[in-house]
Every structure is written in structure tokens, then in C-alpha cells.
Design a protein around this motif. Structure first.
Motif, PDB file in Angstrom:
ATOM      1  N   ARG A 213       1.343  48.178  45.557  1.00 19.70           N
ATOM      2  CA  ARG A 213       0.507  49.268  45.029  1.00 19.70           C
ATOM      3  C   ARG A 213       0.608  49.368  43.512  1.00 19.70           C
ATOM      4  O   ARG A 213      -0.396  49.575  42.830  1.00 19.70           O
ATOM      5  CB  ARG A 213       0.855  50.591  45.729  1.00 19.70           C
ATOM      6  CG  ARG A 213       0.366  50.602  47.185  1.00 19.70           C
ATOM      7  CD  ARG A 213       0.207  52.020  47.714  1.00 19.70           C
ATOM      8  NE  ARG A 213       1.466  52.721  47.690  1.00 19.70           N
ATOM      9  CZ  ARG A 213       2.379  52.689  48.652  1.00 19.70           C
ATOM     10  NH1 ARG A 213       2.147  51.982  49.752  1.00 19.70           N
ATOM     11  NH2 ARG A 213       3.498  53.353  48.545  1.00 19.70           N
ATOM     12  N   ASP A 214       1.828  49.223  42.974  1.00 21.24           N
ATOM     13  CA  ASP A 214       1.978  49.224  41.513  1.00 21.24           C
ATOM     14  C   ASP A 214       1.195  48.072  40.891  1.00 21.24           C
ATOM     15  O   ASP A 214       0.451  48.263  39.920  1.00 21.24           O
ATOM     16  CB  ASP A 214       3.452  49.056  41.117  1.00 21.24           C
ATOM     17  CG  ASP A 214       4.230  50.364  41.212  1.00 21.24           C
ATOM     18  OD1 ASP A 214       3.608  51.417  41.431  1.00 21.24           O
ATOM     19  OD2 ASP A 214       5.467  50.315  41.055  1.00 21.24           O
ATOM     20  N   ARG A 217      -2.620  48.682  41.103  1.00 17.21           N
ATOM     21  CA  ARG A 217      -3.161  50.040  40.875  1.00 17.21           C
ATOM     22  C   ARG A 217      -4.425  50.023  40.027  1.00 17.21           C
ATOM     23  O   ARG A 217      -5.419  50.663  40.350  1.00 17.21           O
ATOM     24  CB  ARG A 217      -2.101  50.948  40.245  1.00 17.21           C
ATOM     25  CG  ARG A 217      -2.604  52.378  39.992  1.00 17.21           C
ATOM     26  CD  ARG A 217      -1.472  53.357  39.794  1.00 17.21           C
ATOM     27  NE  ARG A 217      -0.698  53.473  41.019  1.00 17.21           N
ATOM     28  CZ  ARG A 217       0.577  53.107  41.155  1.00 17.21           C
ATOM     29  NH1 ARG A 217       1.219  52.632  40.114  1.00 17.21           N
ATOM     30  NH2 ARG A 217       1.178  53.220  42.306  1.00 17.21           N
TER      31      ARG A 217
ATOM     32  N   ASP B 214       2.539  49.186  35.008  1.00 13.19           N
ATOM     33  CA  ASP B 214       2.399  49.209  36.469  1.00 13.19           C
ATOM     34  C   ASP B 214       2.319  47.790  37.027  1.00 13.19           C
ATOM     35  O   ASP B 214       3.001  47.440  37.995  1.00 13.19           O
ATOM     36  CB  ASP B 214       1.115  49.954  36.881  1.00 13.19           C
ATOM     37  CG  ASP B 214       1.296  51.469  36.867  1.00 13.19           C
ATOM     38  OD1 ASP B 214       2.434  51.937  36.681  1.00 13.19           O
ATOM     39  OD2 ASP B 214       0.291  52.173  37.037  1.00 13.19           O
ATOM     40  N   ARG B 274      -8.318  48.168  47.172  1.00 13.90           N
ATOM     41  CA  ARG B 274      -7.236  48.953  46.562  1.00 13.90           C
ATOM     42  C   ARG B 274      -7.377  50.439  46.886  1.00 13.90           C
ATOM     43  O   ARG B 274      -6.378  51.114  47.149  1.00 13.90           O
ATOM     44  CB  ARG B 274      -7.229  48.737  45.041  1.00 13.90           C
ATOM     45  CG  ARG B 274      -6.086  49.437  44.323  1.00 13.90           C
ATOM     46  CD  ARG B 274      -4.742  48.988  44.861  1.00 13.90           C
ATOM     47  NE  ARG B 274      -3.616  49.748  44.324  1.00 13.90           N
ATOM     48  CZ  ARG B 274      -3.217  50.929  44.789  1.00 13.90           C
ATOM     49  NH1 ARG B 274      -3.863  51.513  45.780  1.00 13.90           N
ATOM     50  NH2 ARG B 274      -2.159  51.520  44.281  1.00 13.90           N
ATOM     51  N   SER B 279      -2.788  56.021  46.612  1.00 15.04           N
ATOM     52  CA  SER B 279      -2.062  55.893  45.344  1.00 15.04           C
ATOM     53  C   SER B 279      -0.687  55.311  45.578  1.00 15.04           C
ATOM     54  O   SER B 279      -0.029  54.882  44.653  1.00 15.04           O
ATOM     55  CB  SER B 279      -1.952  57.249  44.670  1.00 15.04           C
ATOM     56  OG  SER B 279      -1.310  58.161  45.516  1.00 15.04           O
TER      57      SER B 279
END
Lengths: 279, 279
Positions: A213-214, A217, B214, B274, B279
Motif C-alpha cells: 500500500r505504501d 499509494r 511512501d 489501487r 488507504s
């Protein structure tokens, strides 16, 4: 109170945050918002990001000491040129676009007397809309302010001071340096995150964790905005992608030859780079 | 209280979190910690992640209904085999390694009667050490529990229940399915994050923002741990890298031919993937 009237063109995440920050820090007596989307203007008003809304770009720019264009990169030059066709010659025009070279060249070529300074606050997000705007978005962030051979020294100084008043630190470089740097630090990462998200088999959605997810993102960013950015900075992104492809090929080679000592060295070098950036 | 004695081998981030979670949820009467690093054992004791420390793996495993190995993937099979050479035949041995096929095959080939179930809680971090351990690390996370033709049904059930008691949901798949999936969802992302961090020119450190941080966060992971993971899952990672390389080539092609409609479609497809992950 440094500015009589501040006009913000485009009241999304960035434009709304400029308004909220300017309000909180009391740097403008009046803030005008311009947007072609009535709902967005109404929402910006209700959040207090702007004091008045308008659809008349020329009039709003004419009455403002500072006009900031918070628009997709492919709309900025055209809107700046539309706004600067009339009005006092000492008004300042700045933007917040993620690319700088094409925008700056277009404006300088068409309207050499316009006091335009290309800016880019490094404070974006994959989120969009004034509902995500924040008064502290620019605090302790860096804003790149670009300078060309044609930039008036007092315009550069005024643009620098504007971002500092919003809480940002400022670095002055050329538009070309900006675009070459951002190809590595922002545009290539977006392309990679998108590639990685794009190949995820749907059956594996549940098997992703925070690492995936990071890493992906930013792939949630708006495709239209990003296509425009890639179009503006095509050559520099292709150059950065070539560097990345070489690095991936080295990593692939370590894997395919089971050269674990080299792979460990490659991972260690990258870890040191990443550690130096902080969380 | 489901377990008399729980032994944790390796009291780092994951092992320490298993101890803290087991304590908070009261699922074991006594928790033994094994580690070759005295400072780590002392710190785990002081944090209350374990009740007693020991360097005698065999004795600690013998006295425990459940022994969980929270070690680098290249140490797990050897340590499980060392621990299972003696002791009651109904003790359960589980692990938390990021790869499953090689570990499971090695243990099943050398010690077919050992009640070993390979597990992987998807709750890692680029951080390390018991100082980052958290009692709620497994809550609302997914743990993959692997099953082979040799896995005893009651051992599988006991392993499943263990992770559920720590707050995790569980999915049962084969070790091979696990490794093929994690190549896409974890190992390839690590390689990419590392490649991207590795090519950042040091002069651009200050021009990185949250997007770059990120995208490269997991590149801060321990190189030794990750080299071992890549070594264990070499073929599946190479397969995933080939898929990614094709996708990158498609994106590169859109850029180099200025085919913005196709690039927009590619970015949009990835955004949808995504967005579906949250999140």
C-alpha cells in the motif's frame, strides 16, 4: 497584512490550502477564488478558503497584487496569459504546477513583460479537492521557486516571500533543474507505483499489506493530471526511467545468478539512501 | 488460557509482538523467550513480551505446547529441526517467515513426524527490534497459514486458532501459492522500492516529498533479511519482475511515442486497482 487582494485560480486541494493558509496567517486582506466548477467554489467559500468567488478571471487578476494559479499543468500557461492581457504591470503571477519548463517558456515567449514566477510547493497528495485542503499544508515543506534569465529580481523576491509567509522554506533553481530533479523524485516514482499497482492480479488484493500500500499509494492520483505532467516532462522522465531500468537489470542479474553478496550490497546501498530521508 | 507454555524463538519486532499480544489476550500461562542476543532478551523481558528468557532451545521447545519461530527465513528450518529432535510428539511448531515453500519442504523432508505448520502474518514493517513490537500488531491483519499434503489436520486447526486468538484473520493456502502471491504483493515491491531509492542522486535528497518517501519506505528494511527472502523465492520473484518489466515497457512506449490517451488509460487502470485497496 502584506497583500491587499490575493486571487486563487483553481480551488482544489492546493488552491484551497493556499487560501486557508493565507487566512490563518493573515497575509491578505481579501481572497478571491476563481474556478469553472460552481460546486467547488461554493465549497471553498463554505470552508473559508476564499472570501469571494468569481468566474471573471481577468477582473479578479486585475484587482489582485498576487494571483496564484493552482491548476493542472496543461492549463496554467493559457490561463496566465488570459489573465495578464490587461491589468497593472506590477501584479505578480505565480503557479503551483508540478512541471516548470514548458509553462515558463510558453508564458515568457508570449508575454515577456508579465511578472510570472513558476513555483512548486512539494506538498501534494494523491488526494484531491478542497475537502482535503489544509491550512498547514505548506508548513515545514519546501517550495521550489524558479528563476530564468528573464525573471525580474523583485518578482522573484516577492514570490519567495509569499511561500515563506505560508510557512514554507524556499529553494530557487531554474525550471530545467526543477524538471530534471522532479523526474527522479516524483514523476518516475508515480510511473513505478502505477506499474506495480497495474500488474496486481485481482485475486491477490487481500494478500497485500502495508508495504504494498505504501509503495503504490501515489498510483491513486488523478490520471488526467498525471498524463499532463508526463507530457510536459517527457524527456526527463524517459531519462530517469532509463536509469531505473539499468538498476533493475542489475538487481535481476543478482537474482538470476544467485549472487546474494551483490544483492545484499545493492539493498544496503539503497537502504542508506532511504534512511537518510527519514520517515 | 489455551496454552500452558508458549515459546518464542527470536524476540524482535514480530516475536516481541507475539509475546505482547499473547500476554494482553491471556492465551498462555507462561511465555519463554529464546534469542542468541542477550540484550534483546533482556529488553523483551523488560517490555513484558516474555516471562522468562533462555538460551536452551531444546529444553524450551520441549516444555512448550506451542513454539513459534520468529527468525530470518534462512534460519527457520534449521532451528525447527534442532528444536524437534527431542520432546513430545504433539507439540506444535509454527513460524512467521516471509517465504514458505523451502522452509516447509526442508522440515517435512528431514522430520516428517514434526507437527510443523508454516505461517506468515502480513503485519511486517521496515522497522526492526522488540522496541517496535506492539500488542495489537496482528489485530485486523491477515495471517496466511500453509497446508501441505503432510499437514496434520489438528495441527492446522491449532495453528489457525493461535493466530485468531492474537486478533488476526486466517487464510489457508499452500506454501507454493503463498510464495507466488507474496512475490507480487511484497517481494517485488521491495525490489522496486530499493531500485528507486538506489538511483536517487544525493543532491536531490531535499527535493523528495511524501510521494517518494511512501514509494521507497520499505527499502529501509534489513538487507540481510531481504537477501534471504529473495534467495528463498528467487524463481517467483524473477517471474513477477518479468511481468513488471513488460508493464514498464508499455508505459515507456506510451511516453516515447507521446501516446497520451494510452498512458491515461494505463494510469486509470492502475488507479482503479489501487483505489480498491483502500488507504
Amino acid at each position: 497584512m502584506e497583500i491587499g487582494t490575493l486571487t486563487i485560480v483553481g480551488v482544489g486541494l492546493i488552491g484551497g490550502s493556499v487560501g486557508l493558509a493565507a487566512k490563518r496567517r493573515g497575509i491578505a486582506r481579501r481572497i478571491l477564488g476563481i474556478d469553472r466548477n460552481p460546486a467547488r467554489l461554493a465549497f471553498a467559500l463554505s470552508r473559508g478558503a476564499i472570501d469571494q468567488s468569481s468566474y471573471d478571471l481577468s477582473a479578479a487578476a486585475r484587482s489582485a497584487e498576487v494571483t496564484v494559479f493552482c491548476l493542472p499543468v496543461d492549463e496554467i500557461a493559457q490561463q496566465v496569459l488570459a489573465a495578464t492581457s490587461v491589468g497593472p504591470a506590477d501584479n505578480l503571477f505565480i503557479d503551483t504546477g508540478s512541471t516548470k519548463t514548458l509553462i515558463t517558456r510558453t508564458i515568457e515567449a508570449s508575454s515577456p513583460t508579465t511578472r510570472f514566477v513558476g513555483c512548486h510547493p512539494l506538498a501534494g497528495s494523491e488526494k484531491q479537492g478542497v475537502e482535503h485542503a489544509e491550512a498547514d499544508l505548506f508548513e515545514n515543506k519546501l517550495t521550489i521557486v524558479t528563476k530564468t534569465a528573464s525573471t525580474a529580481p523583485d518578482a522573484l523576491e516577492q514570490a519567495t516571500r509569499f511561500w515563506q509567509l505560508l510557512g514554507s522554506s524556499v529553494r530557487v533553481i531554474s525550471p530545467e533543474e526543477h524538471d530534471a530533479a522532479l523526474a527522479f523524485t516524483s514523476h518516475l516514482p508515480h510511473l513505478l507505483a502505477s506499474a506495480l499497482a497495474g500488474i496486481l492480479p485481482p485475486t491477490l488484493n487481500d494478500l497485500t499489506a502495508s508495504g504494498f500500500r505504501d509503495t503504490t499509494r501515489i498510483a491513486a492520483g488523478d490520471p488526467g493530471l498525471w498524463t499532463a505532467i508526463f507530457s510536459h516532462n517527457r524527456e526527463a522522465v524517459l531519462d530517469a526511467l532509463a536509469v531505473l531500468s539499468k538498476r533493475l537489470e542489475c538487481l535481476r542479474n543478482s537474482l538470476s545468478t544467485s549472487d546474494w553478496a551483490t544483492l545484499n550490497d545493492q539493498l544496503l546501498q539503497a537502504k542508506k539512501v532511504r534512511d537518510a530521508l527519514g520517515s
